[in-house]
Design an enzyme around this catalytic site. Sequence first.
Site, PDB file in Angstrom:
ATOM      1  N   GLY A  59       4.835  -0.910   3.069  1.00 51.67           N
ATOM      2  CA  GLY A  59       3.541  -1.076   3.785  1.00 51.67           C
ATOM      3  C   GLY A  59       2.583  -1.608   2.764  1.00 51.67           C
TER       4      GLY A  59
ATOM      5  CD  GLU B  66       4.581   3.828  -0.041  1.00 51.56           C
ATOM      6  OE1 GLU B  66       4.171   3.068  -0.812  1.00 51.56           O
ATOM      7  OE2 GLU B  66       5.408   3.088   0.756  1.00 51.56           O
TER       8      GLU B  66
ATOM      9  CG  HIS C 288      11.712   1.605  -6.071  1.00 53.74           C
ATOM     10  ND1 HIS C 288      12.347   2.747  -5.655  1.00 53.74           N
ATOM     11  CD2 HIS C 288      10.832   1.386  -5.458  1.00 53.74           C
ATOM     12  CE1 HIS C 288      11.743   3.452  -4.606  1.00 53.74           C
ATOM     13  NE2 HIS C 288      10.643   2.562  -4.284  1.00 53.74           N
TER      14      HIS C 288
ATOM     15  NE  ARG D 236       7.093   3.014  -6.505  1.00 50.26           N
ATOM     16  CZ  ARG D 236       7.112   1.898  -5.802  1.00 50.26           C
ATOM     17  NH1 ARG D 236       6.888   0.541  -6.228  1.00 50.26           N
ATOM     18  NH2 ARG D 236       6.982   1.903  -4.488  1.00 50.26           N
TER      19      ARG D 236
ATOM     20  CG  HIS E 262      10.583  -2.155  -7.127  1.00 53.93           C
ATOM     21  ND1 HIS E 262      11.245  -2.436  -6.010  1.00 53.93           N
ATOM     22  CD2 HIS E 262       9.399  -1.729  -6.690  1.00 53.93           C
ATOM     23  CE1 HIS E 262      10.595  -2.267  -4.981  1.00 53.93           C
ATOM     24  NE2 HIS E 262       9.681  -1.884  -5.210  1.00 53.93           N
TER      25      HIS E 262
ATOM     26  NE  ARG F 168       4.308  -1.950  -6.999  1.00 50.88           N
ATOM     27  CZ  ARG F 168       4.980  -2.033  -6.052  1.00 50.88           C
ATOM     28  NH1 ARG F 168       4.429  -2.849  -4.918  1.00 50.88           N
ATOM     29  NH2 ARG F 168       5.948  -1.502  -6.008  1.00 50.88           N
TER      30      ARG F 168
END
Length: 524
Positions: free
Chosen positions: A54, A119, A238, A284, A343, A378
């Site tokens: 999202g 997240e 990712h 990540r 990703h 990010r």
Amino acid sequence: MTRIDSIVETDGALVLGAGIAGLFTALKLAPMPSIVLAGTRPGLSGSSAWAQGGIAAAVGEDDSWQSHAADTIAAGAGLCDRTIVELVAREAPDRIQDLIAFGAPFDRKSDGSLALGREAAHSLPRIVHVKGDGAGAAISATLAARAHESNAITLLEGFHAVELAMEGGRVTGIFARAGLGPDARLILFRARAVVLATGGLGALYAVTTNPLEARGEGLGMAARAGAMIADPEFVQFHPTAIAVGRDPAPLATEALRGEGAVLVNGRGERFMTAIHKDAELAPRDIVARAIHRQIVSGQPVFLDCREAIGASFASHFPTVFAACQAAGIDPAIQPIPVAPAAHYHMGGIASDEHGRSSLPGLWVVGECAATGLHGANRLASNSLLEGLVFGERVAADVRGQLAQGPLRGAPPAPPRFASPAPPHVLRSAMSRDVALERNADGLRSALDVIARLQNTSSEPALLNMAAAAKLVTAAALARQESRGGHWRSDYPPTEKTGARTFMTLADADRIAATVEALPQRANK
Ligand SMILES: Cc1cc2nc3c(=O)[nH]c(=O)nc-3n(C[C@H](O)[C@H](O)[C@H](O)COP(=O)(O)OP(=O)(O)OC[C@H]3O[C@@H](n4cnc5c(N)ncnc54)[C@H](O)[C@@H]3O)c2cc1C
């Protein structure tokens, strides 16, 4: 000279790309006319339609734009541009309101307020979502529907853009092909303002979550025209692509870990708890490298959702459930095999706070742009947001700045060859040598592969891909430290002070030329 089959002109803007960034920009430009040109169908096009988690925005009662900005800066590992981060975090709630006004069907709680997901590396729940994991598809479809309804917007699909048209030092259009082989037609689209919204470059890697159209061609086109490129070495992997041998690899959204799913190795051991205080919700790059190291050491890795999600998997995460089912896995009762995959590109065409590139007449928006929001890494769900915030800003700037006066003459045209896919040799070199763990030998070897491609082709689409790959690789070779998404096994420490990378293709060529003279490692 190559014959141009037709010239299409608009008094308004030409937007290349029909993902969320391109469509939102066109909608915000209206009533100014725009042509939106894309390879694939608006609404289904690009990475946008595949986004699962999202959009991040400080819309919750306990949240603040300052907290969103602080989390973004922490994830960016010292390279975020604070001014840009703050303006994005501040403008985010308004852009979510814009999407609601366009009809985006965000999930809501029983009291009618927006339901918010959490997240990795966000201090609190702030991700607006649609039907659990269907945000990208729903928002893309909504924006495409509004664009179809608008008299100001002309949507054109099935075109492959290959080169920017320059006249008098200004970008005045784009050359695009329609059709393939001898039947291919070459069309010059000319406009008073040109906006690139061409997405990322994951498909230059053999293992990626991106659609195969995400191959850095917009970045390559701009670089070949002389644009300044920023932070190209920073590619995000990712951590949890579903490892069932599909190209592209389907994604197991981070929201699963937000719901409590855990990572285990082949022995059933949870390994993230020993690596980071936030365990599976660490940034990540840390999670991706930890998984990569397990796999390199011979341990398969699984995302175990049985306890945290179990029987509600199909209803809460229908997209991931369908991908698992297609591979014969029932995630309610079986752990999902996962591996990292290319990703997201933090780097891109350098842009200022209005989305202006360094080339007059050219604006950039979305993943192909490097605004300084993401730094070296990010923060999850900040990318769709960046496309919206800068879509609005680009539209406002283009409206105020439209070049006056007639367009002059026809620029030289590129050849009209068939449009190729990224060669296997390039994708495997990028995945082997320019991925999660990099070193000088591997990067030199990748530069060698890229040089051979450049030397043996005059096909512009291939040269665009090679230029994008060269910028990522040369910048990775030049950055002799590890930071965020960029890890050098021969330079593991992070320098005390970090600076963003700004380079042109000529700079990347110079870096590559210094290594061409060296003996190369044999290419496997
Ligand atoms: C599986 C997946 C899940 C994700 N989940 C999230 C998430 O939950 N939240 C989040 O914020 N981000 C997420 N991301 C990242 C996010 O989806 C992308 O960064 C974002 O959608 C990029 O939008 P864009 O409009 O810039 O580019 P895209 O949506 O990729 O669109 C690019 C457009 O450019 C066109 N194009 C490109 N080159 C050419 C050419 N040469 N000629 C003609 N047309 C061209 C394409 O056809 C397409 O229309 C995810 C990405 C993936 C792959």
